[in-house]
Design a protein around this motif. Structure first.
Motif, PDB file in Angstrom:
ATOM      1  N   GLU A  99       0.806  -1.223   0.000  1.00 62.42           N
ATOM      2  CA  GLU A  99       0.000   0.000   0.000  1.00 62.42           C
ATOM      3  C   GLU A  99       0.845   1.281   0.000  1.00 62.42           C
ATOM      4  OE1 GLU A  99       0.137  -1.773   4.177  1.00 62.42           O
ATOM      5  OE2 GLU A  99      -0.373  -2.544   2.192  1.00 62.42           O
ATOM      6  N   GLU A 100       2.160   1.163   0.159  1.00 66.43           N
ATOM      7  CA  GLU A 100       3.054   2.328   0.135  1.00 66.43           C
ATOM      8  C   GLU A 100       3.634   2.589  -1.249  1.00 66.43           C
ATOM      9  OE1 GLU A 100       4.864   2.065   4.640  1.00 66.43           O
ATOM     10  OE2 GLU A 100       5.838   0.907   3.073  1.00 66.43           O
ATOM     11  N   ARG A 101       3.298   1.761  -2.213  1.00 68.36           N
ATOM     12  CA  ARG A 101       3.832   1.945  -3.561  1.00 68.36           C
ATOM     13  C   ARG A 101       3.414   3.294  -4.133  1.00 68.36           C
ATOM     14  NH1 ARG A 101       2.552  -4.055  -6.014  1.00 68.36           N
ATOM     15  NH2 ARG A 101       3.983  -5.149  -4.609  1.00 68.36           N
ATOM     16  N   VAL A 102       4.319   3.873  -4.929  1.00 67.57           N
ATOM     17  CA  VAL A 102       4.079   5.188  -5.522  1.00 67.57           C
ATOM     18  C   VAL A 102       3.754   5.000  -7.003  1.00 67.57           C
ATOM     19  CG1 VAL A 102       5.090   7.444  -6.006  1.00 67.57           C
ATOM     20  CG2 VAL A 102       5.707   6.234  -3.904  1.00 67.57           C
ATOM     21  N   PRO A 103       2.561   5.432  -7.435  1.00 67.75           N
ATOM     22  CA  PRO A 103       2.244   5.300  -8.861  1.00 67.75           C
ATOM     23  C   PRO A 103       3.058   6.280  -9.697  1.00 67.75           C
ATOM     24  CG  PRO A 103       0.499   6.480  -7.719  1.00 67.75           C
ATOM     25  CD  PRO A 103       1.487   6.034  -6.672  1.00 67.75           C
ATOM     26  N   VAL A 104       3.406   5.861 -10.904  1.00 65.59           N
ATOM     27  CA  VAL A 104       4.103   6.729 -11.847  1.00 65.59           C
ATOM     28  C   VAL A 104       3.027   7.322 -12.758  1.00 65.59           C
ATOM     29  CG1 VAL A 104       5.810   6.867 -13.694  1.00 65.59           C
ATOM     30  CG2 VAL A 104       6.190   5.340 -11.741  1.00 65.59           C
ATOM     31  N   TYR A 105       2.967   8.655 -12.803  1.00 69.38           N
ATOM     32  CA  TYR A 105       1.951   9.321 -13.612  1.00 69.38           C
ATOM     33  C   TYR A 105       2.409   9.444 -15.064  1.00 69.38           C
ATOM     34  CZ  TYR A 105      -0.206  10.585  -9.181  1.00 69.38           C
ATOM     35  OH  TYR A 105      -0.791  10.528  -7.949  1.00 69.38           O
ATOM     36  N   ASP A 106       1.484   9.758 -15.945  1.00 67.05           N
ATOM     37  CA  ASP A 106       1.743  10.021 -17.366  1.00 67.05           C
ATOM     38  C   ASP A 106       2.335   8.834 -18.106  1.00 67.05           C
ATOM     39  OD1 ASP A 106       0.708  12.562 -17.249  1.00 67.05           O
ATOM     40  OD2 ASP A 106       2.637  13.500 -16.858  1.00 67.05           O
ATOM     41  N   GLU A 107       1.904   7.627 -17.767  1.00 66.06           N
ATOM     42  CA  GLU A 107       2.333   6.451 -18.504  1.00 66.06           C
ATOM     43  C   GLU A 107       1.460   6.312 -19.745  1.00 66.06           C
ATOM     44  OE1 GLU A 107       5.072   5.290 -17.967  1.00 66.06           O
ATOM     45  OE2 GLU A 107       5.216   3.940 -16.280  1.00 66.06           O
ATOM     46  N   PRO A 108       1.969   5.669 -20.791  1.00 66.40           N
ATOM     47  CA  PRO A 108       1.134   5.431 -21.983  1.00 66.40           C
ATOM     48  C   PRO A 108      -0.075   4.575 -21.621  1.00 66.40           C
ATOM     49  CG  PRO A 108       3.442   4.945 -22.429  1.00 66.40           C
ATOM     50  CD  PRO A 108       3.326   5.163 -20.951  1.00 66.40           C
ATOM     51  N   GLU A 109      -1.104   4.636 -22.449  1.00 70.85           N
ATOM     52  CA  GLU A 109      -2.308   3.848 -22.208  1.00 70.85           C
ATOM     53  C   GLU A 109      -1.958   2.365 -22.164  1.00 70.85           C
ATOM     54  OE1 GLU A 109      -6.687   3.121 -24.164  1.00 70.85           O
ATOM     55  OE2 GLU A 109      -5.659   5.011 -24.540  1.00 70.85           O
ATOM     56  N   GLY A 110      -2.514   1.682 -21.168  1.00 72.59           N
ATOM     57  CA  GLY A 110      -2.270   0.257 -21.021  1.00 72.59           C
ATOM     58  C   GLY A 110      -1.042  -0.078 -20.199  1.00 72.59           C
ATOM     59  N   VAL A 111      -0.324   0.946 -19.700  1.00 73.34           N
ATOM     60  CA  VAL A 111       0.871   0.725 -18.891  1.00 73.34           C
ATOM     61  C   VAL A 111       0.628   1.293 -17.494  1.00 73.34           C
ATOM     62  CG1 VAL A 111       3.337   1.221 -18.606  1.00 73.34           C
ATOM     63  CG2 VAL A 111       2.389   0.885 -20.900  1.00 73.34           C
ATOM     64  N   LYS A 112       0.878   0.481 -16.487  1.00 73.96           N
ATOM     65  CA  LYS A 112       0.765   0.914 -15.090  1.00 73.96           C
ATOM     66  C   LYS A 112       2.098   0.609 -14.426  1.00 73.96           C
ATOM     67  CE  LYS A 112      -1.493  -0.175 -10.738  1.00 73.96           C
ATOM     68  NZ  LYS A 112      -2.333  -1.146 -10.033  1.00 73.96           N
ATOM     69  N   SER A 113       2.722   1.641 -13.840  1.00 73.43           N
ATOM     70  CA  SER A 113       4.001   1.449 -13.155  1.00 73.43           C
ATOM     71  C   SER A 113       3.888   1.942 -11.719  1.00 73.43           C
ATOM     72  CB  SER A 113       5.119   2.217 -13.862  1.00 73.43           C
ATOM     73  OG  SER A 113       5.293   1.755 -15.176  1.00 73.43           O
ATOM     74  N   GLU A 114       4.523   1.203 -10.811  1.00 71.07           N
ATOM     75  CA  GLU A 114       4.541   1.574  -9.407  1.00 71.07           C
ATOM     76  C   GLU A 114       5.964   1.465  -8.867  1.00 71.07           C
ATOM     77  OE1 GLU A 114       0.569  -0.008  -7.378  1.00 71.07           O
ATOM     78  OE2 GLU A 114       1.709  -1.605  -8.355  1.00 71.07           O
ATOM     79  N   ILE A 115       6.418   2.500  -8.186  1.00 71.21           N
ATOM     80  CA  ILE A 115       7.720   2.481  -7.523  1.00 71.21           C
ATOM     81  C   ILE A 115       7.542   1.660  -6.252  1.00 71.21           C
ATOM     82  CG2 ILE A 115       9.505   3.887  -6.443  1.00 71.21           C
ATOM     83  CD1 ILE A 115       8.554   6.162  -8.365  1.00 71.21           C
ATOM     84  N   LEU A 116       8.375   0.644  -6.088  1.00 70.02           N
ATOM     85  CA  LEU A 116       8.175  -0.310  -5.002  1.00 70.02           C
ATOM     86  C   LEU A 116       8.755   0.130  -3.669  1.00 70.02           C
ATOM     87  CD1 LEU A 116       8.857  -3.645  -6.925  1.00 70.02           C
ATOM     88  CD2 LEU A 116       6.662  -2.569  -6.407  1.00 70.02           C
ATOM     89  N   MET A 117       9.790   0.955  -3.679  1.00 69.91           N
ATOM     90  CA  MET A 117      10.430   1.368  -2.430  1.00 69.91           C
ATOM     91  C   MET A 117      10.276   2.875  -2.257  1.00 69.91           C
ATOM     92  SD  MET A 117      13.927  -0.972  -2.608  1.00 69.91           S
ATOM     93  CE  MET A 117      14.911   0.377  -2.121  1.00 69.91           C
ATOM     94  N   SER A 118       9.547   3.278  -1.221  1.00 69.38           N
ATOM     95  CA  SER A 118       9.413   4.695  -0.918  1.00 69.38           C
ATOM     96  C   SER A 118      10.106   4.980   0.411  1.00 69.38           C
ATOM     97  CB  SER A 118       7.938   5.094  -0.845  1.00 69.38           C
ATOM     98  OG  SER A 118       7.309   4.402   0.216  1.00 69.38           O
ATOM     99  N   GLY A 119      10.511   6.216   0.592  1.00 70.46           N
ATOM    100  CA  GLY A 119      11.135   6.603   1.858  1.00 70.46           C
ATOM    101  C   GLY A 119      12.591   6.208   1.976  1.00 70.46           C
ATOM    102  N   VAL A 120      13.260   5.937   0.873  1.00 68.61           N
ATOM    103  CA  VAL A 120      14.672   5.564   0.908  1.00 68.61           C
ATOM    104  C   VAL A 120      15.472   6.682   0.259  1.00 68.61           C
ATOM    105  CG1 VAL A 120      16.383   3.842   0.234  1.00 68.61           C
ATOM    106  CG2 VAL A 120      14.053   3.133   0.751  1.00 68.61           C
TER     107      VAL A 120
END
Length: 176
Positions: free
Chosen positions: A75-96
């Protein structure tokens, strides 16, 4: 306290350009620049969004005490905005603050592809968790299926595409 200067140091410690931070937060590069030069002040919501993209939060940003992070919850993952349609990216490590890797979970719908990245420093590693992907390095295609992985120096133009009819999931790690 000069918030802009502290934001700039935090961004640089993450190895991000103003443009990269702007993309991750869905803000303009000029707004990020104005914040860092203390020419404008962010709303609390905007500051929280920026700090989330930088892997921290308000409490840690305004605190001088840093704790080593060991566990990173889903639940702490950070979504990456402005990805192309059909692509979802999440940064797995936050607070480092000083990490040398940037792991991202990338989900590609059938036919979707990431944006082509230009040459940059560092290396990249990927592991196909589910489905199939095509990795393109300077125009050359490499086919990978579930369980395969890749590693390359990021001195090539690169992107990935899902050529299949099912969703593909990829663990992509950028290494400084």
């Amino acid at each position: 306290m000069r918030i802009g200067e502290k934001l700039r140091k935090l961004r640089l410690s993450r190895g991000l350009t103003q443009e990269e931070l702007a993309e991750r937060t869905d803000l303009s590069r000029s707004f990020i620049s104005q914040l860092e030069s203390d020419k404008t002040s962010p709303s609390i919501d905007t500051l929280e969004r920026i700090l989330e993209a930088l892997g921290t939060d308000l409490k840690h940003f305004f605190s001088d005490v840093e704790e080593e992070r060991i566990v990173f919850k889903k639940e702490e993952r950070v979504p990456v905005y402005d990805e192309p349609e059909g692509v979802k990216s999440e940064i797995l490590m936050s607070g480092v603050e000083d990490k040398e890797i940037d792991p991202i979970l990338v989900t590609l719908e059938p036919g979707a592809q990431t944006e082509e990245e230009s040459y940059h420093e560092g290396s990249e590693f990927g592991f196909v968790i589910q489905g199939r992907i095509d990795l393109y390095l300077d125009g050359k295609r490499y086919r990978l299926k579930e369980g395969d992985c890749f590693y390359y120096k990021a001195d090539k133009k690169h992107y990935v595409k899902n050529p299949g009819k099912k969703k593909a999931v990829l663990l992509w790690i950028m290494i400084d």
